[in-house]
Design a protein around this motif. Structure first.
Motif, PDB file in Angstrom:
ATOM      1  N   ARG A 106       0.839  -1.198   0.000  1.00 35.40           N
ATOM      2  CA  ARG A 106       0.000   0.000   0.000  1.00 35.40           C
ATOM      3  C   ARG A 106       0.875   1.249   0.000  1.00 35.40           C
ATOM      4  O   ARG A 106       1.321   1.704   1.052  1.00 35.40           O
ATOM      5  N   ASP A 248      -3.630  -2.948   8.533  1.00 34.95           N
ATOM      6  CA  ASP A 248      -4.964  -2.443   8.191  1.00 34.95           C
ATOM      7  C   ASP A 248      -5.154  -1.054   8.780  1.00 34.95           C
ATOM      8  O   ASP A 248      -5.567  -0.110   8.103  1.00 34.95           O
ATOM      9  N   ASP A 252      -4.919   2.951   6.714  1.00 33.48           N
ATOM     10  CA  ASP A 252      -5.965   3.988   6.682  1.00 33.48           C
ATOM     11  C   ASP A 252      -5.402   5.315   7.168  1.00 33.48           C
ATOM     12  O   ASP A 252      -5.698   6.383   6.626  1.00 33.48           O
TER      13      ASP A 252
HETATM   14 MG    MG Z   1      -8.762  -1.424   6.009  1.00 31.50          MG
END
Ligand code: MG
Ligand code: IPM
Length: 358
Positions: A106, A248, A252
């Motif tokens: 990411r 996770d 964000d």
């Molecule tokens: Mg997420």
């Protein structure tokens, strides 16, 4: 080159953003003389409605047969009340597991064109923000057993298991170090080894694996501190290596400080077989069907698909440049809108980008 791409539009804004991502890939195919064949399959709530299952067998088969999987988003209030095994999110976790996609990359960077949308103080933003989170994706508390909810001594208890074996840690660590080799050669391993055994093992294996990459520096950080450092001074990070749950949460956060969750792409890769490419944001039920969503995270995920899935760096760069050019020309969806810019719909933004690829 001839390639098959399996589209999983999913729920909420998923179909709208995937339509724009597809438009960009079609423009790439035309410009570079490739043949992209698009298949489509059901996932998440859309699959529950049609078949009763969030991840039908047919979807797994179609994905496995494709060269890459391109996903929108899954989930929504309509399916939140279902039993855990039927929830839309289970479809997403299930396809990641079924394809063995243990490595989730990411990248979070601040586009100079969007500096005004950045949530950080301007002196902090000025130091720059260009990092990649290498998140483990098929283990940890997400999949650990035992898990459940039951009655003990007349009280309901819920429980999950945070567990990693050393091979699972080693393979994502290798991906993080390899990624760092193509960047600033710095890895920060994020865990909670002051409290958790899984994290102590994580740190050990990170140190071991680094020996294979002597040029890369390795630093360790507790996750609570990492969450703080991300807003205090994100310029210190190059590659963040972390587990499924911490990744996770931190991804964000990393996305939000760049200005919008809507801008960030991701790639999920396995040892072999097709990768899966999706924006990191969710299905945004509140704006679904209104042609308001930001398709750029999805379009940039398409660029990752081209670069990492198909080894087409020039094609990927063309897409990324088209996105930057559309932003530089002043086009903005609502989530990144600023004074003096041109507010456009999801589909209009998609057309602006596709036009710049041609
Ligand atoms: Mg997420
Ligand atoms: C993500 C999402 C998913 C996750 C959810 C929808 C299951 O938040 O891709 O970051 O937790 O992995």
């Amino acid at each position: 080159m001839k390639k098959t791409i399996c589209l999983l539009p999913g729920d909420g804004i998923g179909p709208e953003i995937i339509a724009q991502g597809k438009l960009a890939l079609e423009a790439v195919a035309k410009k570079f003389g490739h043949e992209f064949i698009f298949e489509e399959a059901l996932l998440g709530g859309a699959a529950v409605d049609a078949t009763g299952e969030p991840l039908p067998e047919a979807t797994v088969d179609k994905c496995k047969a494709a060269d890459a999987v391109y996903l929108g988003a899954v989930g929504g209030p309509k399916w939140d009340g279902l039993e855990p095994a039927k929830r839309a999110e289970r479809g997403l976790l299930g396809i990641r597991k079924a394809l063995g996609l243990f490595a989730n990359l990411r990248p979070a960077r601040l586009f100079p064109e969007l500096a005004g949308a950045c949530l950080l103080r301007s002196d902090i933003a000025a130091r720059g923000l260009d990092l990649v989170i290498a998140r483990e994706l098929t283990g940890d508390i997400y999949f650990g057993a035992p898990r459940g909810m039951e009655k003990r001594n007349g009280k309901r208890v819920g429980f999950n298991t945070m567990i990693y074996d050393e091979d699972e840690i080693r393979r994502i660590a290798r991906v993080a170090f390899k990624t760092a080799m193509g960047r600033k050669k710095r890895v920060c391993s994020v865990e909670k080894s002051n409290v958790l055994e899984t994290s102590r093992l994580w740190r050990d294996i990170a140190i071991q694996t680094r020996m294979e990459f002597p040029e890369v520096s390795l630093e360790h950080m507790y996750v609570d501190n990492a969450a703080m450092q991300l807003v205090r001074d994100p310029s210190q990070f190059d590659v963040i290596l972390t587990g499924n749950l911490f990744g996770d949460i931190l991804s964000d956060e990393a996305a939000a400080i760049t200005g919008s969750l809507g801008m960030l792409p991701s790639a999920s890769l396995g040892e072999s077989g097709p990768g899966l490419f999706e924006p990191i944001h969710g299905s945004a039920p509140d704006i679904a069907g209104k042609d308001m969503a930001n398709p750029l995270g999805t379009i940039l995920s398409g660029a990752m698909l081209l670069r990492l899935g198909f080894d087409m760096p020039a094609e990927a760069e063309t897409v990324e440049n088209a996105v930057r050019d559309a932003l530089a020309s002043g086009f903005r969806t609502g989530d990144i809108m600023e004074d003096g810019k041109t507010l456009v719909s999801c589909s209009a933004m998609g057309r602006e980008v596709a036009a710049r690829i041609k």
